[in-house]
Design a protein around this motif. Structure first.
Motif, PDB file in Angstrom:
ATOM      1  N   TYR A  95       6.070 -16.242 -10.107  1.00  0.00           N
ATOM      2  CA  TYR A  95       6.792 -15.801  -8.913  1.00  0.00           C
ATOM      3  C   TYR A  95       5.923 -14.842  -8.108  1.00  0.00           C
ATOM      4  O   TYR A  95       5.295 -13.940  -8.664  1.00  0.00           O
ATOM      5  CB  TYR A  95       8.095 -15.125  -9.340  1.00  0.00           C
ATOM      6  N   PRO A  97       6.465 -12.195  -5.292  1.00  0.00           N
ATOM      7  CA  PRO A  97       7.475 -11.523  -4.478  1.00  0.00           C
ATOM      8  C   PRO A  97       6.940 -11.150  -3.094  1.00  0.00           C
ATOM      9  O   PRO A  97       5.750 -11.270  -2.828  1.00  0.00           O
ATOM     10  CB  PRO A  97       7.812 -10.261  -5.289  1.00  0.00           C
ATOM     11  N   SER A 101       7.907  -5.436  -1.214  1.00  0.00           N
ATOM     12  CA  SER A 101       8.827  -5.026  -2.274  1.00  0.00           C
ATOM     13  C   SER A 101       8.208  -4.019  -3.240  1.00  0.00           C
ATOM     14  O   SER A 101       8.884  -3.522  -4.129  1.00  0.00           O
ATOM     15  CB  SER A 101       9.303  -6.256  -3.060  1.00  0.00           C
ATOM     16  N   VAL A 102       6.919  -3.720  -3.099  1.00  0.00           N
ATOM     17  CA  VAL A 102       6.325  -2.733  -4.012  1.00  0.00           C
ATOM     18  C   VAL A 102       5.681  -1.590  -3.232  1.00  0.00           C
ATOM     19  O   VAL A 102       5.415  -1.699  -2.044  1.00  0.00           O
ATOM     20  CB  VAL A 102       5.264  -3.362  -4.950  1.00  0.00           C
ATOM     21  N   ASP A 103       5.428  -0.502  -3.966  1.00  0.00           N
ATOM     22  CA  ASP A 103       4.786   0.675  -3.389  1.00  0.00           C
ATOM     23  C   ASP A 103       3.275   0.516  -3.576  1.00  0.00           C
ATOM     24  O   ASP A 103       2.786   0.525  -4.699  1.00  0.00           O
ATOM     25  CB  ASP A 103       5.300   1.925  -4.120  1.00  0.00           C
ATOM     26  N   TRP A 104       2.545   0.378  -2.490  1.00  0.00           N
ATOM     27  CA  TRP A 104       1.115   0.097  -2.597  1.00  0.00           C
ATOM     28  C   TRP A 104       0.297   1.345  -2.866  1.00  0.00           C
ATOM     29  O   TRP A 104      -0.925   1.289  -2.982  1.00  0.00           O
ATOM     30  CB  TRP A 104       0.619  -0.667  -1.368  1.00  0.00           C
ATOM     31  N   ASP A 105       0.952   2.498  -2.952  1.00  0.00           N
ATOM     32  CA  ASP A 105       0.234   3.711  -3.360  1.00  0.00           C
ATOM     33  C   ASP A 105       0.301   3.888  -4.878  1.00  0.00           C
ATOM     34  O   ASP A 105      -0.143   4.888  -5.428  1.00  0.00           O
ATOM     35  CB  ASP A 105       0.824   4.937  -2.651  1.00  0.00           C
ATOM     36  N   PHE A 106       0.858   2.910  -5.566  1.00  0.00           N
ATOM     37  CA  PHE A 106       0.945   2.975  -7.025  1.00  0.00           C
ATOM     38  C   PHE A 106      -0.459   3.068  -7.617  1.00  0.00           C
ATOM     39  O   PHE A 106      -1.379   2.400  -7.155  1.00  0.00           O
ATOM     40  CB  PHE A 106       1.633   1.711  -7.534  1.00  0.00           C
ATOM     41  N   PRO A 107      -0.647   3.937  -8.630  1.00  0.00           N
ATOM     42  CA  PRO A 107      -1.998   4.100  -9.181  1.00  0.00           C
ATOM     43  C   PRO A 107      -2.453   2.895  -9.991  1.00  0.00           C
ATOM     44  O   PRO A 107      -2.291   2.862 -11.204  1.00  0.00           O
ATOM     45  CB  PRO A 107      -1.877   5.345 -10.066  1.00  0.00           C
ATOM     46  N   THR A 108      -2.998   1.917  -9.332  1.00  0.00           N
ATOM     47  CA  THR A 108      -3.482   0.758 -10.047  1.00  0.00           C
ATOM     48  C   THR A 108      -4.546   0.049  -9.205  1.00  0.00           C
ATOM     49  O   THR A 108      -4.544   0.156  -7.986  1.00  0.00           O
ATOM     50  CB  THR A 108      -2.314  -0.194 -10.390  1.00  0.00           C
ATOM     51  N   ARG A 109      -5.458  -0.635  -9.893  1.00  0.00           N
ATOM     52  CA  ARG A 109      -6.516  -1.341  -9.171  1.00  0.00           C
ATOM     53  C   ARG A 109      -6.152  -2.814  -9.026  1.00  0.00           C
ATOM     54  O   ARG A 109      -5.268  -3.314  -9.708  1.00  0.00           O
ATOM     55  CB  ARG A 109      -7.843  -1.220  -9.934  1.00  0.00           C
ATOM     56  N   VAL A 113      -3.561  -5.314 -11.347  1.00  0.00           N
ATOM     57  CA  VAL A 113      -2.398  -6.073 -10.867  1.00  0.00           C
ATOM     58  C   VAL A 113      -2.506  -7.524 -11.327  1.00  0.00           C
ATOM     59  O   VAL A 113      -1.535  -8.108 -11.805  1.00  0.00           O
ATOM     60  CB  VAL A 113      -2.300  -6.007  -9.323  1.00  0.00           C
ATOM     61  N   ILE A 153      -5.258  -0.507  -4.939  1.00  0.00           N
ATOM     62  CA  ILE A 153      -4.533  -1.490  -4.133  1.00  0.00           C
ATOM     63  C   ILE A 153      -4.118  -0.952  -2.768  1.00  0.00           C
ATOM     64  O   ILE A 153      -3.910  -1.717  -1.843  1.00  0.00           O
ATOM     65  CB  ILE A 153      -3.277  -2.006  -4.875  1.00  0.00           C
ATOM     66  N   PHE A 165      -1.453 -10.709  -4.980  1.00  0.00           N
ATOM     67  CA  PHE A 165      -0.200 -11.175  -5.597  1.00  0.00           C
ATOM     68  C   PHE A 165      -0.315 -12.637  -6.018  1.00  0.00           C
ATOM     69  O   PHE A 165       0.168 -13.039  -7.069  1.00  0.00           O
ATOM     70  CB  PHE A 165       0.957 -11.008  -4.615  1.00  0.00           C
TER      71      PHE A 165
ATOM     72  N   PHE B 176       6.062  -0.713 -11.259  1.00  0.00           N
ATOM     73  CA  PHE B 176       5.283  -1.185 -10.106  1.00  0.00           C
ATOM     74  C   PHE B 176       6.014  -2.273  -9.337  1.00  0.00           C
ATOM     75  O   PHE B 176       6.087  -2.246  -8.115  1.00  0.00           O
ATOM     76  CB  PHE B 176       3.919  -1.707 -10.572  1.00  0.00           C
ATOM     77  N   GLU B 179      10.845  -6.719  -9.371  1.00  0.00           N
ATOM     78  CA  GLU B 179      11.242  -8.103  -9.105  1.00  0.00           C
ATOM     79  C   GLU B 179      10.374  -9.079  -9.910  1.00  0.00           C
ATOM     80  O   GLU B 179      10.867 -10.038 -10.490  1.00  0.00           O
ATOM     81  CB  GLU B 179      11.089  -8.426  -7.617  1.00  0.00           C
ATOM     82  N   ALA B 183      11.460 -11.661 -12.847  1.00  0.00           N
ATOM     83  CA  ALA B 183      11.145 -13.088 -12.803  1.00  0.00           C
ATOM     84  C   ALA B 183      10.438 -13.530 -14.082  1.00  0.00           C
ATOM     85  O   ALA B 183      10.514 -14.684 -14.472  1.00  0.00           O
ATOM     86  CB  ALA B 183      10.274 -13.396 -11.585  1.00  0.00           C
ATOM     87  N   ARG B 227      -1.809  12.619 -11.306  1.00  0.00           N
ATOM     88  CA  ARG B 227      -1.925  11.639 -10.229  1.00  0.00           C
ATOM     89  C   ARG B 227      -3.032  12.017  -9.231  1.00  0.00           C
ATOM     90  O   ARG B 227      -3.611  11.156  -8.572  1.00  0.00           O
ATOM     91  CB  ARG B 227      -0.576  11.514  -9.503  1.00  0.00           C
ATOM     92  N   GLU B 231      -6.708   6.874  -9.970  1.00  0.00           N
ATOM     93  CA  GLU B 231      -5.991   5.797  -9.298  1.00  0.00           C
ATOM     94  C   GLU B 231      -5.561   4.732 -10.297  1.00  0.00           C
ATOM     95  O   GLU B 231      -5.281   3.604  -9.922  1.00  0.00           O
ATOM     96  CB  GLU B 231      -6.889   5.148  -8.231  1.00  0.00           C
ATOM     97  N   ARG B 232      -5.578   5.070 -11.591  1.00  0.00           N
ATOM     98  CA  ARG B 232      -5.198   4.078 -12.599  1.00  0.00           C
ATOM     99  C   ARG B 232      -4.063   4.610 -13.438  1.00  0.00           C
ATOM    100  O   ARG B 232      -4.146   5.713 -13.979  1.00  0.00           O
ATOM    101  CB  ARG B 232      -6.408   3.745 -13.482  1.00  0.00           C
ATOM    102  N   SER B 233      -3.024   3.793 -13.584  1.00  0.00           N
ATOM    103  CA  SER B 233      -1.825   4.297 -14.241  1.00  0.00           C
ATOM    104  C   SER B 233      -2.086   4.712 -15.684  1.00  0.00           C
ATOM    105  O   SER B 233      -1.550   5.716 -16.145  1.00  0.00           O
ATOM    106  CB  SER B 233      -0.711   3.260 -14.167  1.00  0.00           C
TER     107      SER B 233
END
Lengths: 268, 401
Positions: A95, A97, A101-109, A113, A153, A165, B176, B179, B183, B227, B231-233
């Motif tokens: 899927y 999405p 629908s997501v927060d792009w300031d989330f700490p992840t590369r 993702v 991201i 995505f 994160f 949805e 799914a 934080r 930048e990595r969770s």
């Protein structure tokens, strides 16, 4: 109205020949409060084809998809995936999405993702291994985002976010791909990249269902359409279901007559 | 004295408190990170305030049954029960009414805490022996901490960390992109419930040291601090555990240096100190870095505008622009352009014209998207491409002396 409602809700799933459909929905009704967003919708997706879900704003396009997947609760209806209950088939569904629908300031590369696409395969304690990362890089490559793997991201443009995505969905190695408005607000290069990936999926025999808003590209991109305006309006090959009449029914007064004629001509 | 405190040489109780606090700080920091990433940090405040009625009722029950009302396990069980009820009320309000979560938090927090304070007053007027100490659950009290208390904290903290190790992927996924998680067949409400269960466990375990009013600080501040640095969770989780543990250790040790220094509040202040350091000095996300970035950007804008003004022989009024041009050696102190200045100005003007062409040309779409008025054209086009554009511009313009 009440009678009609009752008869619709009580309808028994029919057509055993559709049992092998990658996604079949029977009598799906979703309400927000008391107002139905989707009412008693049947849908049978043809395997190995690209299907567009089309309809005006607020017609329940995304809601149909989300309710089928169990992301939003439904009042009634059955959903089968490859002829079986959906919960036994989750691994075969990818899927994508909506970007918003997501927060792009989330700490992840970017790579992290995409790796979320293999979480299911890993289970709770499985270790991320080199081959998972290689697969994620390969998926990024397919959407033209390989060199962005290490970026946060939040630094991506809207189109790039959408491609990430899609790469995450590719990493799942699914058989059924469900995308919610993947072309909304993306640049031309991204649209081209996404459609070429989707076409390559179809060439591999996968089934693709896309919530789509751009009527002008429907005939170019898709073989099948599903028109919806709270209720199902039409379903089938573009040549049969995507006509001036069905569009008029789906969009009502919201689509200018000239626009409908123009589209009808395009359809031929 | 401070040195002795930091090296745990201030006696048995102080050492016990420091070790217990550190373990609590680590598990609170790690647990709180998931709450913070899920954007539900304040839920922990409602949960912690909802523990008070449970503590009081458990005390009354145990005293009525003829036992020691202060039995820690009993009190913690009571607090967990009422925190659970508070959490259930919160979820119910958010799901089934039009109240948004922030309003529901306010409602649950104040009602449960109010009820708890009433019970606390009742207990004090009842005059049951040994009631002293229940107020300690408000702000924490470490004075009479026992070995068993430390064991409970250590055990609870370890159990939480193990569970987090198990649940980290679903929790990150839900935080994160709920949805997408749904799914994939992950039950978002169940993951949220487990996350809250972990928060409840940390809260209950931490009651003795920091108390229910301040435990929220231990859950949230370390995550926010972490934080700033990454930048990595997964690193946010690790750094939050580290800074939570460090703050708790420093706070517990320092509070042992003088009599009657409250442990919990000092831990919170230490945690805040780490936060303040990060807020100002973290690279990229820190305030100082942002200010520096802005100043550098502003200078580039001024310099560029100044050069374009020079190229078109327009007067420059802005003092900052003039100063920057002078410092770069592009104008003399009297405001007249130098040789280098004229050359750079001509280049700037030519680049503007080149960009104009690039931006009007469909084939250069990708490069044109990078235009921001400052970027050097050489960074997006090859030499050959620029030469091609120059051919299109035609003869060198009059400013190219």
């Amino acid at each position: 109205m009440v009678l009609e409602l009752a008869s619709n809700m009580g309808r028994v799933p029919e057509a055993p020949d559709l049992a092998e459909s990658p996604l079949s929905i029977r009598g799906l009704t979703v309400t927000y409060g008391q107002k139905p967003a989707v009412f008693s919708v049947d849908m049978t997706v043809e395997p190995g084809k690209m299907t567009a879900i089309i309809g005006p704003n607020g017609a329940g396009k995304s809601t149909t998809l989300k309710a089928a997947l169990g992301i939003v609760p439904h009042v009634s209806g059955q959903v089968q995936v490859f002829g079986k209950p959906i919960d036994t088939q989750r691994a075969r569904i990818a899927y994508v999405p909506q970007r918003a629908s997501v927060d792009w300031d989330f700490p992840t590369r970017v790579i992290d993702v995409v790796l979320m696409g293999v979480y299911r395969e890993l289970g709770l304690l499985g270790r991320l291994r080199g081959r998972h990362k290689a697969k994620a890089m390969d998926c990024l490559n397919r959407v033209g985002m390989r060199e962005f793997a290490e970026r946060q991201i939040g630094q991506l443009s809207g189109g790039q976010q959408q491609r990430v995505f899609l790469a995450r969905a590719l990493a799942q190695d699914a058989d059924l791909y469900l995308l919610d408005e993947p072309f909304a607000g993306v640049d031309a290069a991204t649209e081209k990249a996404i459609i070429s990936v989707l076409k390559s999926l179809r060439a591999e025999g996968k089934t693709v269902v896309v919530v789509h808003h751009d009527l002008a590209t429907v005939t170019d991109y898709f073989e099948n359409v599903f028109l919806i305006n709270t209720r199902k309006v039409a379903e089938g090959p573009v040549t049969q279901a995507f006509t001036a009449e069905t569009l008029q029914t789906a969009y009502g007064g919201r689509l200018a007559t000239a626009q409908v004629d123009q589209l009808a001509q395009a359809v031929g | 004295m401070v040195y002795e405190a930091l090296t745990l040489q201030l006696g048995y109780n102080a050492t016990l408190v420091a070790i217990g606090a550190t373990l609590l700080g680590i598990s609170a920091g790690v647990t709180g990170t998931f709450l913070f990433l899920r954007k539900r940090a304040l839920v922990s405040d409602a949960v912690s305030h909802a523990t008070l009625p449970g503590v009081c009722l458990a005390f009354l029950l145990m005293a009525a049954l003829g036992g020691d009302g202060r039995d820690l396990i009993g009190l913690l069980l009571g607090s967990a029960l009422s925190a659970g009820i508070g959490l259930w009320c919160l979820n119910w309000l958010t799901r089934n009414t039009r109240l948004a979560e922030d309003a529901a938090i306010g409602a649950v927090l104040s009602v449960f805490f109010g009820f708890g304070v009433v019970l606390l007053t009742v207990i004090q007027t009842l005059g049951i022996g040994k009631q002293a100490g229940l107020e300690g659950f408000l702000l924490g009290s470490t004075a009479g901490m026992l070995w068993e208390d430390a064991v409970i904290i250590a055990g609870g903290g370890m159990a939480t960390l193990m569970l987090i190790l198990l649940l980290r992927r679903p929790m990150i996924l839900v935080a994160f992109d709920a949805e997408y998680a749904a799914a994939q067949g992950i039950s978002v409400s169940r993951v949220d419930m487990m996350m809250m269960g972990l928060v409840m466990a940390v809260t209950v375990v931490g009651l003795k040291i920091v108390g229910l009013i301040l435990i929220v600080a231990l859950l949230i501040i370390p995550a926010v601090t972490a934080r700033f640095w990454t930048e990595r969770s997964e690193y946010v989780v690790l750094l939050a555990g580290l800074s939570g543990g460090l703050a708790a250790y420093l706070g517990a040790a320092l509070s042992a240096t003088a009599p009657n220094l409250p442990t919990g509040p000092i831990i919170v202040l230490m945690s805040f100190a780490l936060f303040a350091l990060s807020l100002f000095f973290a690279p990229n996300r820190g305030v100082l870095a942002a200010v520096m970035r802005h100043i550098r950007f502003q200078r580039r804008v001024h310099l560029r505008q100044g050069l374009l003004a020079l190229a078109q022989s327009q007067p420059i009024y802005e003092k900052l622009t003039l100063r920057l041009l002078r410092r770069a050696g592009f104008v003399r102190p009297d405001g007249v352009a130098t040789e280098a200045g004229r050359a750079r100005a001509a280049k700037a003007l030519r680049d503007e014209k080149r960009w104009e062409i690039v931006r009007a040309d469909q084939t250069h779409e990708a490069a044109a998207a990078l235009y921001d008025g400052l970027r050097e054209i050489e960074t997006v086009m090859t030499k050959d491409q620029i030469a091609e554009i120059d051919r299109r511009i035609g003869a060198p313009s009059e400013v190219l002396a």
